[in-house]
Design a protein around this motif. Sequence first.
Motif, PDB file in Angstrom:
ATOM      1  N   ALA A  82       0.833  -1.207   0.000  1.00 57.17           N
ATOM      2  CA  ALA A  82       0.000   0.000   0.000  1.00 57.17           C
ATOM      3  C   ALA A  82       0.867   1.256   0.000  1.00 57.17           C
ATOM      4  CB  ALA A  82      -0.935  -0.002   1.214  1.00 57.17           C
ATOM      5  N   ARG A  83       1.939   1.245   0.786  1.00 54.40           N
ATOM      6  CA  ARG A  83       2.830   2.412   0.832  1.00 54.40           C
ATOM      7  C   ARG A  83       3.576   2.593  -0.494  1.00 54.40           C
ATOM      8  NH1 ARG A  83       4.054   6.071   1.779  1.00 54.40           N
ATOM      9  NH2 ARG A  83       6.028   6.100   2.886  1.00 54.40           N
ATOM     10  N   LEU A  84       3.925   1.476  -1.135  1.00 55.34           N
ATOM     11  CA  LEU A  84       4.588   1.574  -2.435  1.00 55.34           C
ATOM     12  C   LEU A  84       3.645   2.172  -3.470  1.00 55.34           C
ATOM     13  CD1 LEU A  84       7.238   0.959  -3.930  1.00 55.34           C
ATOM     14  CD2 LEU A  84       6.283  -1.280  -4.496  1.00 55.34           C
ATOM     15  N   VAL A  85       2.389   1.746  -3.455  1.00 57.44           N
ATOM     16  CA  VAL A  85       1.383   2.325  -4.351  1.00 57.44           C
ATOM     17  C   VAL A  85       1.260   3.824  -4.084  1.00 57.44           C
ATOM     18  CG1 VAL A  85      -1.100   2.416  -4.858  1.00 57.44           C
ATOM     19  CG2 VAL A  85       0.075   0.211  -4.732  1.00 57.44           C
ATOM     20  N   VAL A  93       1.112  10.980 -10.409  1.00 53.64           N
ATOM     21  CA  VAL A  93       0.007  11.935 -10.566  1.00 53.64           C
ATOM     22  C   VAL A  93       0.477  13.380 -10.419  1.00 53.64           C
ATOM     23  CG1 VAL A  93      -2.176  12.720  -9.553  1.00 53.64           C
ATOM     24  CG2 VAL A  93      -1.756  10.278  -9.868  1.00 53.64           C
ATOM     25  N   VAL A  94       1.251  13.657  -9.380  1.00 47.29           N
ATOM     26  CA  VAL A  94       1.631  15.048  -9.102  1.00 47.29           C
ATOM     27  C   VAL A  94       2.951  15.425  -9.765  1.00 47.29           C
ATOM     28  CG1 VAL A  94       2.091  16.727  -7.278  1.00 47.29           C
ATOM     29  CG2 VAL A  94       0.359  14.990  -6.933  1.00 47.29           C
ATOM     30  N   GLY A  95       3.877  14.497  -9.799  1.00 47.49           N
ATOM     31  CA  GLY A  95       5.190  14.817 -10.343  1.00 47.49           C
ATOM     32  C   GLY A  95       5.366  14.435 -11.799  1.00 47.49           C
ATOM     33  N   ASP A  96       4.384  13.759 -12.377  1.00 49.35           N
ATOM     34  CA  ASP A  96       4.422  13.333 -13.785  1.00 49.35           C
ATOM     35  C   ASP A  96       5.624  12.462 -14.126  1.00 49.35           C
ATOM     36  OD1 ASP A  96       2.034  14.521 -14.502  1.00 49.35           O
ATOM     37  OD2 ASP A  96       2.989  16.432 -14.971  1.00 49.35           O
ATOM     38  N   SER A  97       6.103  11.677 -13.155  1.00 45.00           N
ATOM     39  CA  SER A  97       7.199  10.770 -13.472  1.00 45.00           C
ATOM     40  C   SER A  97       7.034   9.474 -12.689  1.00 45.00           C
ATOM     41  CB  SER A  97       8.551  11.406 -13.124  1.00 45.00           C
ATOM     42  OG  SER A  97       8.672  11.574 -11.735  1.00 45.00           O
ATOM     43  N   PHE A  98       7.307   8.375 -13.364  1.00 48.64           N
ATOM     44  CA  PHE A  98       7.261   7.084 -12.694  1.00 48.64           C
ATOM     45  C   PHE A  98       8.636   6.806 -12.124  1.00 48.64           C
ATOM     46  CE2 PHE A  98       8.063   2.573 -12.491  1.00 48.64           C
ATOM     47  CZ  PHE A  98       6.957   2.113 -11.807  1.00 48.64           C
ATOM     48  N   SER A  99       8.699   6.688 -10.802  1.00 49.90           N
ATOM     49  CA  SER A  99       9.970   6.324 -10.184  1.00 49.90           C
ATOM     50  C   SER A  99       9.697   5.637  -8.848  1.00 49.90           C
ATOM     51  CB  SER A  99      10.862   7.546  -9.981  1.00 49.90           C
ATOM     52  OG  SER A  99      10.270   8.453  -9.088  1.00 49.90           O
ATOM     53  N   LEU A 100      10.562   4.709  -8.533  1.00 47.21           N
ATOM     54  CA  LEU A 100      10.483   4.032  -7.242  1.00 47.21           C
ATOM     55  C   LEU A 100      11.087   4.939  -6.178  1.00 47.21           C
ATOM     56  CD1 LEU A 100      11.623   0.443  -8.290  1.00 47.21           C
ATOM     57  CD2 LEU A 100       9.312   1.186  -7.705  1.00 47.21           C
ATOM     58  N   PRO A 101      10.751   4.676  -4.921  1.00 44.98           N
ATOM     59  CA  PRO A 101      11.391   5.471  -3.863  1.00 44.98           C
ATOM     60  C   PRO A 101      12.901   5.218  -3.853  1.00 44.98           C
ATOM     61  CG  PRO A 101       9.968   3.759  -2.923  1.00 44.98           C
ATOM     62  CD  PRO A 101       9.834   3.677  -4.399  1.00 44.98           C
ATOM     63  N   PRO A 102      13.672   6.187  -3.347  1.00 41.52           N
ATOM     64  CA  PRO A 102      15.111   5.937  -3.221  1.00 41.52           C
ATOM     65  C   PRO A 102      15.321   4.707  -2.330  1.00 41.52           C
ATOM     66  CG  PRO A 102      14.589   8.224  -2.724  1.00 41.52           C
ATOM     67  CD  PRO A 102      13.295   7.499  -2.871  1.00 41.52           C
ATOM     68  N   SER A 106      15.173  -0.924   1.123  1.00 44.80           N
ATOM     69  CA  SER A 106      15.146  -0.337   2.471  1.00 44.80           C
ATOM     70  C   SER A 106      13.773   0.256   2.768  1.00 44.80           C
ATOM     71  CB  SER A 106      16.209   0.755   2.610  1.00 44.80           C
ATOM     72  OG  SER A 106      17.495   0.204   2.462  1.00 44.80           O
ATOM     73  N   PHE A 107      13.186   0.896   1.780  1.00 43.20           N
ATOM     74  CA  PHE A 107      11.842   1.455   1.927  1.00 43.20           C
ATOM     75  C   PHE A 107      10.851   0.364   2.321  1.00 43.20           C
ATOM     76  CE2 PHE A 107       7.677   2.278   0.022  1.00 43.20           C
ATOM     77  CZ  PHE A 107       7.368   3.542   0.510  1.00 43.20           C
ATOM     78  N   LEU A 108      10.866  -0.757   1.590  1.00 44.07           N
ATOM     79  CA  LEU A 108       9.920  -1.845   1.853  1.00 44.07           C
ATOM     80  C   LEU A 108      10.179  -2.510   3.200  1.00 44.07           C
ATOM     81  CD1 LEU A 108       9.660  -3.382  -1.714  1.00 44.07           C
ATOM     82  CD2 LEU A 108       7.917  -2.043  -0.504  1.00 44.07           C
ATOM     83  N   VAL A 109      11.441  -2.681   3.570  1.00 47.46           N
ATOM     84  CA  VAL A 109      11.758  -3.284   4.873  1.00 47.46           C
ATOM     85  C   VAL A 109      11.271  -2.376   6.000  1.00 47.46           C
ATOM     86  CG1 VAL A 109      13.658  -3.913   6.428  1.00 47.46           C
ATOM     87  CG2 VAL A 109      13.686  -4.670   4.046  1.00 47.46           C
TER      88      VAL A 109
END
Length: 136
Positions: A82-85, A93-102, A106-109
Amino acid sequence: MTESTRITAPGLVIGTVAGAFAALFTLVAGAPPAWAVTGGLMLAVPLAVFGAGCSALRLRGVFRGGAFAPIALYWLIAFPMARLVQDVGTRVVVGDSFSLPPQPVSFLVYQALISVGFAIGFVWVQERLVRGGAGT
């Protein structure tokens, strides 16, 4: 009210309220309103869907009322997703770019660690809203 509605409604409500709080906290932190609203919706929708799914599993007897470990395992996967979504969707939507979190791993853990607290709150609220829920 049907039994399935009685059981799944708290999951929908919990997810929706969590998204609303995320939007409010984002605004308080000083982010632009578009980011706050988009981020709140991007979190509310998957959490509401996962919450209803968790409640439905409870209705079917997969999760017993008062049993925490299976629900914690469920949220160990569902909350980071859910947080990744939310993170990716808000950027699209807001930044007009598809990118994963840095540092996506680590983000998912980190989100998996936080999921335990969310699972505790989910069980606590659902137990109170459903009066013990299905299977008790």
